[in-house]
Design a protein around this motif. Structure first.
Motif, short mmCIF file in Angstrom:
data_model
loop_
_atom_site.label_atom_id
_atom_site.label_comp_id
_atom_site.label_asym_id
_atom_site.label_seq_id
_atom_site.Cartn_x
_atom_site.Cartn_y
_atom_site.Cartn_z
N ASP A 1 6.89 7.75 10.65
CA ASP A 1 6.82 8.61 11.84
C ASP A 1 5.39 8.63 12.37
N ALA A 2 4.82 7.42 12.46
CA ALA A 2 3.44 7.27 12.91
C ALA A 2 3.37 6.20 13.98
N GLU A 3 2.22 6.10 14.64
CA GLU A 3 2.01 5.09 15.66
C GLU A 3 0.56 4.65 15.63
N VAL A 4 0.31 3.54 16.29
CA VAL A 4 -1.06 3.02 16.35
C VAL A 4 -1.97 4.09 16.96
N GLY A 5 -3.10 4.32 16.29
CA GLY A 5 -4.04 5.36 16.71
C GLY A 5 -4.04 6.56 15.80
N ASP A 6 -2.95 6.74 15.01
CA ASP A 6 -2.89 7.86 14.06
C ASP A 6 -3.81 7.59 12.87
N THR A 7 -4.26 8.66 12.25
CA THR A 7 -5.09 8.58 11.04
C THR A 7 -4.22 8.82 9.82
N VAL A 8 -4.37 7.98 8.83
CA VAL A 8 -3.58 8.09 7.61
C VAL A 8 -4.49 8.01 6.39
N THR A 9 -3.98 8.51 5.27
CA THR A 9 -4.67 8.37 3.99
C THR A 9 -3.84 7.42 3.13
N ALA B 1 0.85 -1.19 0.00
CA ALA B 1 0.00 0.00 0.00
C ALA B 1 0.88 1.24 0.00
N LEU B 2 0.32 2.33 -0.45
CA LEU B 2 0.96 3.65 -0.37
C LEU B 2 0.23 4.39 0.74
N ILE B 3 0.93 4.63 1.84
CA ILE B 3 0.32 5.18 3.04
C ILE B 3 0.93 6.55 3.31
N THR B 4 0.08 7.56 3.49
CA THR B 4 0.56 8.92 3.69
C THR B 4 0.05 9.48 5.01
N ALA B 5 0.86 10.35 5.60
CA ALA B 5 0.51 10.94 6.89
C ALA B 5 0.93 12.40 6.91
N GLY B 6 0.33 13.14 7.86
CA GLY B 6 0.67 14.54 8.02
C GLY B 6 -0.12 15.43 7.08
N SER B 7 0.06 16.73 7.26
CA SER B 7 -0.48 17.70 6.33
C SER B 7 0.55 17.92 5.23
N VAL B 8 0.30 18.87 4.34
CA VAL B 8 1.28 19.15 3.30
C VAL B 8 2.61 19.59 3.92
N SER B 9 2.55 20.37 4.99
CA SER B 9 3.77 20.91 5.58
C SER B 9 4.67 19.85 6.20
#
Length: 359
Positions: free
Chosen positions: A323-331, A288-296
């Motif tokens: 740079d994520a952990e369980v509980g974070d929301t990703v697209t 999968a291609l998993i992205t996190a954070g805002s544009v910044s």
């Protein structure tokens, strides 16, 4: 890669940094001149990287041009292996002049046009030859669309992609017919100057009014709207996303300019936003291609993941890379699973979820 062709390690995609300068230059030199939007010159790349850093930081006025350049990293070997970019407000600070193709048969003509001024452009896509058989190019292409999905308001509704036309070291049929005698330069020399966007030079050479196609040599006519053989795969990828030939061709090499509406790009429509609910090496995990954070603070990872009703399970080694952990929301975006015969035995991840539910 696993025996099923899935990625079995994490690849990071992040905004370019100034420390990437030497590695990026080395990557571009591998393209043998095929990556003309990124000139293999340190002064050019420093300026490009600085503009990208400012764009991601959000310190530029939204109505001004932004250049978001991302690089792909082979985490296991700490190696920069690819790049891809999104540019906004094209044509605002430098000319974006091409030819619109009108009519058919004897009435077919070319007319100089700047119709895509203000649009968003995807480009600067290159993956190191050592990784071409890995399938990573698919995800490097799609990360540009997921960047747009994070904050669509930053990007124009019209998205375009320029494809290299019929050209090479020997020249280009369109350039040789219309421009070579005016500039007294080879195609590659003129192409490099064009990408420096010299307005004075463009003003002197762009034809005024309609240019008849009917009387052009057959080779020139046949080249209009055709991608370079090396770009046929890229054209198919764009078409699979919903891009179509816009009827506009590159000013020098006649390559097709593809266009799509931002919100109908298929990767954007198929992307999902979920919470990370666990980290596991599940047998049914797929790339999968998993992205996190805002544009910044945008980051993306290509890694195995399993999407269930409860959320997304990600390979444990991919979490720190993202740079994520369980509980974070990703697209994320994930391709359709391969067709299989019906099975009654639940996967290890599903069994784990079912066990927790019963408990």
């Amino acid at each position: 890669m696993t025996k099923h062709g899935e990625i079995d390690q994490a690849y990071l995609i992040r905004p370019v940094a100034m420390d990437d300068l030497d590695a990026l230059l080395a990557l571009i030199l591998c393209s043998s001149g095929g990556l003309s939007s990124l000139q293999p010159r340190k002064d050019f790349l420093k300026k490009y990287i600085k503009g990208s850093i400012d764009s991601f930081a959000g310190i530029l006025p939204i109505e001004s041009p932004h250049k978001y350049l991302m690089v792909m990293i082979d985490v296991a070997h700490d190696r920069l292996i690819g790049c891809a970019a999104v540019k906004t407000q094209i044509g605002q600070d430098s000319p974006f002049i091409n030819f619109d193709l009108f009519g058919d048969g004897e009435s077919q003509v070319l007319k100089a046009s700047s119709r895509f001024t203000g649009a968003t452009e995807v480009g600067s896509l290159f993956l190191h030859p050592d990784y071409r058989d890995s399938g990573l190019g698919r995800y490097l292409t799609k990360v540009r669309y997921l960047l747009m999905a994070h904050e669509p308001w930053r990007f124009g509704e019209t998205v375009v992609a320029e494809l290299r036309g019929i050209c090479g070291t020997e020249g280009s049929p369109l350039y040789d017919h219309l421009f070579a005698y005016k500039l007294d330069k080879t195609f590659l020399e003129a192409d490099a100057e064009y990408f420096d966007r010299n307005p004075d030079t463009l003003g002197e050479i762009v034809p005024l009014g309609a240019v008849s196609v009917y009387n052009m040599p057959v080779g020139v006519k046949a080249s209009l709207g055709q991608p370079h053989p090396s770009g046929i795969g890229a054209m198919r990828l764009l078409q699979s996303e919903g891009f179509i030939f816009s009827g506009t061709v590159d000013l020098f090499d006649g390559g097709p300019i593809m266009a799509a509406h931002r919100d109908t790009i298929r990767t954007i429509m198929a992307s999902k936003t979920e919470q990370i609910v666990g980290a596991t090496d599940a047998i049914n995990a797929r790339t999968a291609l998993i992205t996190a954070g805002s544009v910044s603070d945008f980051r993306a990872v290509v890694a195995p993941a399993a999407a269930l009703e409860t959320g997304l399970f990600i390979a444990p080694y991919a979490l720190p890379v993202l740079d994520a952990e369980v509980g974070d929301t990703v697209t994320y975006w994930q391709g359709e699973p391969p067709r299989r015969k019906a099975q009654n035995t639940p996967s290890p991840v599903q069994a784990q979820v079912n066990t927790k539910a019963k408990a």
